[in-house]
Design an enzyme around this catalytic site. Sequence first.
Site, PDB file in Angstrom:
ATOM      1  N   ARG A   1      42.976  47.454  60.010  1.00 17.53           N
ATOM      2  CA  ARG A   1      44.335  47.974  59.884  1.00 17.53           C
ATOM      3  C   ARG A   1      45.381  47.000  60.410  1.00 17.53           C
ATOM      4  O   ARG A   1      46.575  47.248  60.291  1.00 17.53           O
ATOM      5  CB  ARG A   1      44.447  49.308  60.637  1.00 17.53           C
ATOM      6  CG  ARG A   1      43.513  50.377  60.090  1.00 17.53           C
ATOM      7  CD  ARG A   1      43.647  51.678  60.820  1.00 17.53           C
ATOM      8  NE  ARG A   1      44.985  52.245  60.677  1.00 17.53           N
ATOM      9  CZ  ARG A   1      45.367  53.369  61.266  1.00 17.53           C
ATOM     10  NH1 ARG A   1      44.512  54.045  62.027  1.00 17.53           N
ATOM     11  NH2 ARG A   1      46.611  53.830  61.093  1.00 17.53           N
TER      12      ARG A   1
ATOM     13  N   GLY B   1      37.297  49.263  38.995  1.00 15.80           N
ATOM     14  CA  GLY B   1      38.688  49.161  38.550  1.00 15.80           C
ATOM     15  C   GLY B   1      39.260  47.760  38.574  1.00 15.80           C
ATOM     16  O   GLY B   1      40.481  47.584  38.599  1.00 15.80           O
ATOM     17  N   LYS B   2      38.409  46.747  38.527  1.00 16.09           N
ATOM     18  CA  LYS B   2      38.878  45.356  38.586  1.00 16.09           C
ATOM     19  C   LYS B   2      39.739  45.011  37.362  1.00 16.09           C
ATOM     20  O   LYS B   2      40.808  44.415  37.486  1.00 16.09           O
ATOM     21  CB  LYS B   2      37.679  44.394  38.683  1.00 16.09           C
ATOM     22  CG  LYS B   2      36.805  44.600  39.906  1.00 16.09           C
ATOM     23  CD  LYS B   2      35.689  43.577  39.982  1.00 16.09           C
ATOM     24  CE  LYS B   2      34.695  43.724  38.848  1.00 16.09           C
ATOM     25  NZ  LYS B   2      33.941  45.002  38.897  1.00 16.09           N
ATOM     26  N   SER B   3      39.254  45.381  36.178  1.00 17.69           N
ATOM     27  CA  SER B   3      39.981  45.032  34.959  1.00 17.69           C
ATOM     28  C   SER B   3      41.309  45.780  34.869  1.00 17.69           C
ATOM     29  O   SER B   3      42.331  45.210  34.468  1.00 17.69           O
ATOM     30  CB  SER B   3      39.121  45.342  33.726  1.00 17.69           C
ATOM     31  OG  SER B   3      37.954  44.526  33.707  1.00 17.69           O
TER      32      SER B   3
ATOM     33  N   LYS C   1      31.692  46.416  42.611  1.00 15.45           N
ATOM     34  CA  LYS C   1      30.687  46.917  41.682  1.00 15.45           C
ATOM     35  C   LYS C   1      31.333  47.323  40.356  1.00 15.45           C
ATOM     36  O   LYS C   1      32.536  47.582  40.276  1.00 15.45           O
ATOM     37  CB  LYS C   1      29.920  48.072  42.304  1.00 15.45           C
ATOM     38  CG  LYS C   1      30.718  49.341  42.486  1.00 15.45           C
ATOM     39  CD  LYS C   1      29.818  50.435  43.068  1.00 15.45           C
ATOM     40  CE  LYS C   1      30.544  51.775  43.123  1.00 15.45           C
ATOM     41  NZ  LYS C   1      29.685  52.838  43.675  1.00 15.45           N
TER      42      LYS C   1
ATOM     43  N   GLY D   1      32.853  49.205  37.358  1.00 12.61           N
ATOM     44  CA  GLY D   1      33.565  50.464  37.252  1.00 12.61           C
ATOM     45  C   GLY D   1      34.523  50.746  38.385  1.00 12.61           C
ATOM     46  O   GLY D   1      35.187  51.793  38.396  1.00 12.61           O
TER      47      GLY D   1
END
Length: 336
Positions: free
Chosen positions: A266, A181-183, A177, A179
């Site tokens: 995990r 933090g992909k960029s 989604k 915001g």
Amino acid sequence: MPQGRHVAPPLAYQPRTVDGITLSIQDLLDDKEYGLDLRLIAGASGLGHRVSSSRIQKPGLALTGYTQHLHPDRIQVLGNTEISYLFQLSDERLRDNTQKLCSFPISSFVVSKGLTPPAAFLEITEQHAIPVLVSPHQSSTFISLITKFLEERLLPTTHLHGVLVDVLGVGMLLTGKSGIGKSECALDLVIRGHRLVADDMVFIRKKMPASLVGQPVQQIQHLMEIRGLGIINIKDLYGVSSIREKKIIDLVLELMEWNPDQEYDRLGIDDKTTTILGVELPHLVIPVRPGRNLGSIIEVAARNFLLKGMGYHSAKDFQQRLLERMEVRHLGDEVE
């Protein structure tokens, strides 16, 4: 330990797919990338005719009046043999055969080797608004070029919200989604020496038989939005070695906010996939929380992907060694 192959649930974004793709004859005339090098000599009013098939046809017998197996939706290529035949016909026969041929909704004719058809042929095609284009290439060369052009331009496409990066030669599509933090994650990877392909919006084209090629939207090519900094130009800041024009997508990584109530994988034994344009791609969900170095995690994901491609699966190897150890202990208990 459970094993299996799972298909990931639908991603948060909804891709916009272009179905029923067609090209106009004007698109062929405007080509600057594939070297078609076409020029128009008749039928300008038919440049809006659409092409939907990547196959071409040499009319051959259709020029004699036998049109049973004519495919008017395909581009009709006239080579030296066809043009020579037309010049050998009487004017009356030429007009009759051409009228019959042009009674079909033919998309266009392309004449190879820079040849010029008889004037009567051009006159009738003009009347029927059928474009006649000329290529300087030989028939075999032009057919190869136009086939590649049509195959690539007529394949399904979509636009996805995400970031595409090249990490160690692996095309990694980062989704999640707005915001999340992909960029920022992509910027960290660029600083580490990897390459940006597209930020924010990725244009994806299906390439036969079953691969996807991602590239940036032209208006925002090489640009990246970093909250707090604004728009930055990666090419200007880090040089041409920091960007790529296009890249085959190998792996989808979905960044998701860390949820303490949710159980995350995990071990990495189960292979998850997601489907884009009918192509299945490996899919990983990476939980995001403060303190996690996403750049390092994504770099390791790329290395692990390459390792799997060489036939080594770390998690499954661990599981196999564990099962063998348990079996040895079980046999030892039986002996006692």
